[in-house]
Design an enzyme around this catalytic site. Structure first.
Site, PDB file in Angstrom:
ATOM      1  N   TRP A 158       0.800  -1.221   0.000  1.00 39.78           N
ATOM      2  CA  TRP A 158       0.000   0.000   0.000  1.00 39.78           C
ATOM      3  C   TRP A 158       0.832   1.269   0.000  1.00 39.78           C
ATOM      4  O   TRP A 158       0.332   2.336  -0.340  1.00 39.78           O
ATOM      5  CB  TRP A 158      -0.920   0.033   1.226  1.00 39.78           C
ATOM      6  N   LYS A 210      -1.933  -8.825  -7.114  1.00 35.42           N
ATOM      7  CA  LYS A 210      -2.760  -8.574  -5.935  1.00 35.42           C
ATOM      8  C   LYS A 210      -2.231  -7.322  -5.249  1.00 35.42           C
ATOM      9  O   LYS A 210      -1.301  -7.386  -4.441  1.00 35.42           O
ATOM     10  CB  LYS A 210      -2.738  -9.743  -4.953  1.00 35.42           C
ATOM     11  N   PRO A 211      -2.799  -6.156  -5.559  1.00 36.24           N
ATOM     12  CA  PRO A 211      -2.411  -4.954  -4.819  1.00 36.24           C
ATOM     13  C   PRO A 211      -3.075  -4.984  -3.453  1.00 36.24           C
ATOM     14  O   PRO A 211      -4.059  -5.695  -3.233  1.00 36.24           O
ATOM     15  CB  PRO A 211      -2.972  -3.818  -5.674  1.00 36.24           C
ATOM     16  N   ASP A 212      -2.522  -4.211  -2.520  1.00 35.75           N
ATOM     17  CA  ASP A 212      -3.198  -4.069  -1.236  1.00 35.75           C
ATOM     18  C   ASP A 212      -4.563  -3.439  -1.475  1.00 35.75           C
ATOM     19  O   ASP A 212      -4.705  -2.500  -2.272  1.00 35.75           O
ATOM     20  CB  ASP A 212      -2.363  -3.191  -0.301  1.00 35.75           C
ATOM     21  N   GLY A 253       6.803  -6.335   0.647  1.00 36.82           N
ATOM     22  CA  GLY A 253       6.012  -6.247   1.861  1.00 36.82           C
ATOM     23  C   GLY A 253       6.863  -6.535   3.078  1.00 36.82           C
ATOM     24  O   GLY A 253       8.081  -6.334   3.079  1.00 36.82           O
ATOM     25  N   SER A 254       6.242  -7.040   4.129  1.00 35.07           N
ATOM     26  CA  SER A 254       6.934  -7.265   5.389  1.00 35.07           C
ATOM     27  C   SER A 254       7.819  -8.505   5.316  1.00 35.07           C
ATOM     28  O   SER A 254       7.578  -9.422   4.518  1.00 35.07           O
ATOM     29  CB  SER A 254       5.922  -7.439   6.524  1.00 35.07           C
ATOM     30  N   GLU A 311      11.230  -7.916  -1.825  1.00 36.58           N
ATOM     31  CA  GLU A 311      11.760  -6.686  -1.226  1.00 36.58           C
ATOM     32  C   GLU A 311      11.001  -6.464   0.061  1.00 36.58           C
ATOM     33  O   GLU A 311       9.790  -6.236   0.058  1.00 36.58           O
ATOM     34  CB  GLU A 311      11.593  -5.498  -2.181  1.00 36.58           C
ATOM     35  N   LEU A 312      11.739  -6.561   1.186  1.00 40.67           N
ATOM     36  CA  LEU A 312      11.096  -6.641   2.490  1.00 40.67           C
ATOM     37  C   LEU A 312      11.426  -5.431   3.357  1.00 40.67           C
ATOM     38  O   LEU A 312      11.640  -4.348   2.849  1.00 40.67           O
ATOM     39  CB  LEU A 312      11.500  -7.964   3.154  1.00 40.67           C
ATOM     40  N   CYS A 354      10.001   1.972   2.374  1.00 38.01           N
ATOM     41  CA  CYS A 354      10.910   0.881   2.763  1.00 38.01           C
ATOM     42  C   CYS A 354      12.343   1.353   2.927  1.00 38.01           C
ATOM     43  O   CYS A 354      13.092   0.811   3.735  1.00 38.01           O
ATOM     44  CB  CYS A 354      10.854  -0.235   1.721  1.00 38.01           C
ATOM     45  N   GLU A 410      11.215  -2.232  12.983  1.00 42.35           N
ATOM     46  CA  GLU A 410      10.847  -1.283  11.941  1.00 42.35           C
ATOM     47  C   GLU A 410       9.593  -0.518  12.374  1.00 42.35           C
ATOM     48  O   GLU A 410       8.546  -1.115  12.622  1.00 42.35           O
ATOM     49  CB  GLU A 410      10.584  -2.009  10.621  1.00 42.35           C
TER      50      GLU A 410
END
Length: 539
Positions: free
Chosen positions: A179, A203-205, A254-255, A276-277, A310, A408
């Site tokens: 998001w 699948k977008p948020d 995401g996370s 990518e976290l 991020c 984080e």
């Protein structure tokens, strides 16, 4: 020099930017929502979901939700469309990206409204998404043919073996985007997948699905076959596994916690994934830094998109000899940032995206203060501006047992630490399982690059916050350690969506006994040949 205590110490209040006049409801009318929602692959069995506008807390959009069966159907449609798309020459596919580039710049105001409405970020920070997406479209539109072309490789036997490495599309990419940067992270990863000959199930948020759906419409207008980009919407635990289950490759941002689950599911199917976290990114101010430039850069590094980036900085390490002077300059600039939720340029920082983010930010700050940390600037919510506003915050005296030190935060909060030597600074910056982005400030560029090379992060910016490395789209971007696997941008950013195929043609004689040679003579001949090839410098 400005006295830090006079700036804020947590008692000041950031100014409010003038209102823009337009409301979220007028910028995102129900007719637009209904039109964009038609781009969702959903059968209507699941109950619609209502999203809220972070700037106001009011309902923004009612969107259909996809079921796992809808996801499977999206893959069937995409897989069928992918075959014809992959058969087109690369340059034909690249033309779509270049047309999209022009359309995006021409109609950017439309998507800027959507980004602000769905995320609450300031318009300038929304424009960063337009900028990054256009740069990615231009780069892959121009460079894809070079990245994907067949390449002659050294054969098993010079002259006798002709070897070519080719690149073939994976098929259908499962793309899960977050998001916080809904345009850039839904589109910029999809563009190289498309130009490489793939289809995408995205699948977008749900919170920011309108932005992704708008971008899909624009790409279709630019010439992308509509079936090639399927969009599904729903809770991650409900349809996320289905997105991974049917994918030929998975792209996830995401996370770290969710990324581990995605990686395990993909690995169980022997399917590749790029992830990518999270990050706990560090900025280093060396003793010789230009403190005014460093303070200005730190403001951008820490508070762009309200810290919900991020690659934002959450840990700031300053050489002890300049720490007080730097902190005074940084605190003064931070306290002067204008907060606002207008759909126009002028605000320096917008709001957080959700109550969950506000809760995390508030908890980290309050727990740190209770444990002995000092608020140098900010430190409080601003509900009179909007329900999710929190002031840009600087904390001093943070210690390792505080959550804000190691976890984080993903909000407008940064902690200040002092160091005495560069060795100490590098060690402190690297003392985290994350490794996404970092920043080094010094007047000596050679020195800055030397320090940068010792930092355990996928990108390092010298005398810049994050944009220099991220904007270098011909160079890879990604994380080390718990910050992920794989890279976006550059050659790696497109080749991850392809399979390498080697085609070797043998001439004159096989790689086996022939022309009357028995096994022993064949072995002797090739032994001599290998020695000769090494002596002649063959690779």
């Amino acid at each position: 020099m400005t006295d830090i205590s006079a700036v804020s110490r947590g008692t000041g209040r950031n100014p409010v930017a003038p209102g823009a006049g337009r409301t979220v409801a007028s910028a995102v009318p129900k007719s637009l929502v209904a039109r964009l929602a038609r781009g969702v692959t959903a059968g209507g069995d699941a109950r619609p979901v209502t999203t809220l506008a972070p700037l106001t807390g009011e309902p923004l959009a009612e969107l259909p939700q996809s079921t796992p069966e809808d996801v499977a159907g999206a893959y069937r449609v995409a897989r069928q469309a992918q075959q014809a798309w992959a058969a087109l020459p690369v340059r034909r596919r690249a033309e779509v990206l270049l047309r999209f580039h022009d359309l995006l710049l021409k109609r950017q105001d439309e998507v800027l409204d959507l980004i602000q409405a769905e995320t609450g970020k300031a318009r300038l920070h929304a424009f960063e998404e337009v900028l990054a997406t256009a740069m990615a479209a231009r780069h892959y539109g121009r460079a894809a043919a070079g990245y994907l072309k067949d390449r002659r490789r050294g054969g098993a036997v010079p002259v006798l073996t002709h070897t070519v490495e080719g690149r073939r599309p994976k098929g259908v990419i499962g793309h899960i985007s977050p998001w916080n940067y809904p345009l850039e992270l839904s589109v910029s990863d999809a563009l190289p997948a498309f130009v490489a000959g793939n289809a995408v199930v995205n699948k977008p948020d749900t919170q920011t699905a309108l932005t992704a759906l708008w971008a899909r419409e624009l790409l279709i207008e630019a010439g992308l076959p509509a079936e090639l980009w399927q969009v599904v919407i729903g809770d991650g635990p409900v349809i996320g596994p289905a997105v991974v289950e049917h994918a030929d490759y998975v792209s996830f941002t995401g996370s770290t916690r969710t990324g581990r689950d995605v990686a395990q599911r993909a690995a169980a199917r022997l399917v590749g994934a790029s992830l990518e976290l999270g990050g706990k990114n560090a900025l280093l101010v060396l003793a010789d830094a230009d403190l005014d430039k460093a303070a200005e850069g730190a403001v951008r590094a820490c508070f762009s998109s309200a810290g919900q980036l991020c690659i934002s900085i959450e840990r700031l390490f300053v050489h002890r000899s300049v720490a007080d002077a730097f902190l005074a300059k940084f605190a003064e600039r931070t306290a002067a940032l204008r907060l606002g939720g207008g759909l126009a340029y002028g605000a320096d920082m917008g709001s957080l995206v959700s109550g969950r983010q506000l809760e995390t930010v508030t908890r980290h700050v309050e727990e740190a203060v209770k444990a002995g940390a000092t608020v140098v600037a900010g430190g409080q919510a601003r509900p009179e501006i909007g329900p999710l506003f929190f002031e840009p915050t600087i904390l001093d005296g943070v210690t390792p047992e505080m959550a804000v030190c190691t976890e984080e935060t993903f909000g407008p909060v940064v902690s200040i630490y002092r160091f005495d030597t560069e060795e100490e600074a590098v060690g402190l910056a690297n003392a985290t399982p994350y490794g996404l982005n970092s920043s080094v400030w010094t007047r000596d560029l050679r020195r800055g690059r030397a320090v940068a090379a010792r930092l355990h992060t996928g990108t390092v910016n010298v005398n810049e916050a994050y944009a220099a490395a991220y904007g270098s789209v011909a160079s890879p971007m990604g994380g080390m350690g718990d910050s992920g696997l794989g890279r976006r941008h550059g050659a790696e950013g497109i080749l991850r969506f392809t399979e390498a195929q080697t085609i070797a043609s043998q001439r004159v004689m096989p790689l086996a006994p022939a022309f009357g040679l028995d096994d022993a003579k064949f072995a002797a001949l090739f032994t001599k040949s290998l020695r000769a090839l090494k002596a002649l410098g063959f690779k």
